[in-house]
Write an enzyme that holds these catalytic residues in place. Structure first.
Site, PDB file in Angstrom:
ATOM      1  N   CYS A  12     -61.618  11.177 -93.710  1.00 48.16           N
ATOM      2  CA  CYS A  12     -60.626  11.365 -92.666  1.00 48.16           C
ATOM      3  C   CYS A  12     -60.071  12.780 -92.860  1.00 48.16           C
ATOM      4  O   CYS A  12     -60.333  13.406 -93.885  1.00 48.16           O
ATOM      5  CB  CYS A  12     -59.529  10.315 -92.812  1.00 48.16           C
ATOM      6  N   CYS A  88     -62.136   8.916 -88.770  1.00 46.93           N
ATOM      7  CA  CYS A  88     -61.218   9.702 -87.961  1.00 46.93           C
ATOM      8  C   CYS A  88     -62.057  10.629 -87.086  1.00 46.93           C
ATOM      9  O   CYS A  88     -63.037  11.210 -87.552  1.00 46.93           O
ATOM     10  CB  CYS A  88     -60.287  10.431 -88.911  1.00 46.93           C
ATOM     11  N   CYS A  96     -69.159  18.978 -91.998  1.00 42.58           N
ATOM     12  CA  CYS A  96     -68.991  18.384 -93.326  1.00 42.58           C
ATOM     13  C   CYS A  96     -69.788  19.166 -94.353  1.00 42.58           C
ATOM     14  O   CYS A  96     -70.767  19.834 -94.017  1.00 42.58           O
ATOM     15  CB  CYS A  96     -69.486  16.935 -93.329  1.00 42.58           C
TER      16      CYS A  96
END
Length: 175
Positions: A12, A88, A96
């Site tokens: 998240c 989220c 990422c």
């Protein structure tokens, strides 16, 4: 039957509410088959007190959690993840880190209970809903015969789980 324990990372943005709830739920409900972790792209540095209150009220682990960066799990020596789930929409839209071991990934987005304003009763209701949605997803996930499904089938199942009741849609990333 395999004795393998799978590592699961919940992501998240702030790592203060949804990802913490998910980590706690999987820690208890999947303890014999899964090891749960959580992290954030921009960790808040503290766990939301309503998340801890919700976990305690439902008799789930509420101690020992900390808000931490997802970079900790991309470093050499970090646990190798088998699964990485974004809970989220903002985190799902971000770039990422590269996760060692090529884990299976899916988006399991739900509304942010920490964003709810107003009375404590409204905030508690939002955390209750988030907990229920995450518990439902994790229950379906832990029931999967993970070790016997091929990667493509497992990937499809993980996507389906993310579309269960309460699902949100990730925001497009900025170009």
């Amino acid at each position: 039957m395999t004795d393998r324990i799978y590592n699961v990372l919940f992501l998240c943005t702030g790592n203060s509410a949804r990802s913490i709830l998910a980590e706690s739920i999987l820690t208890r409900d999947g303890a014999s088959r899964f090891r749960a972790f959580s992290a954030g792209s921009q960790p808040k540095g503290a766990i939301n007190p309503f998340a801890l209150k919700m976990l305690r009220a439902c008799d789930y682990p509420a101690e020992g959690f900390r808000s931490k960066s997802w970079d900790e799990f991309a470093k050499p020596g970090a646990p190798v993840m088998d699964f990485v789930f974004t809970v989220c929409d903002n985190a799902a839209a971000e770039a990422c880190p590269v996760w060692p071991g090529q884990p299976m990934t899916a988006h399991w987005g739900i509304e942010d209970p920490a964003a709810v304003e107003g009375t404590d009763v409204r905030k508690e209701a939002a955390f209750n809903a988030a907990f229920r949605y995450l518990k439902n997803r994790i229950s379906v996930f832990t029931a999967l015969p993970v070790g016997s499904l091929d990667r493509m089938t497992l990937g499809s199942k993980l996507i389906e789980i993310g579309q269960l009741q309460g699902a949100t849609r990730p925001r497009p990333s900025a170009a």
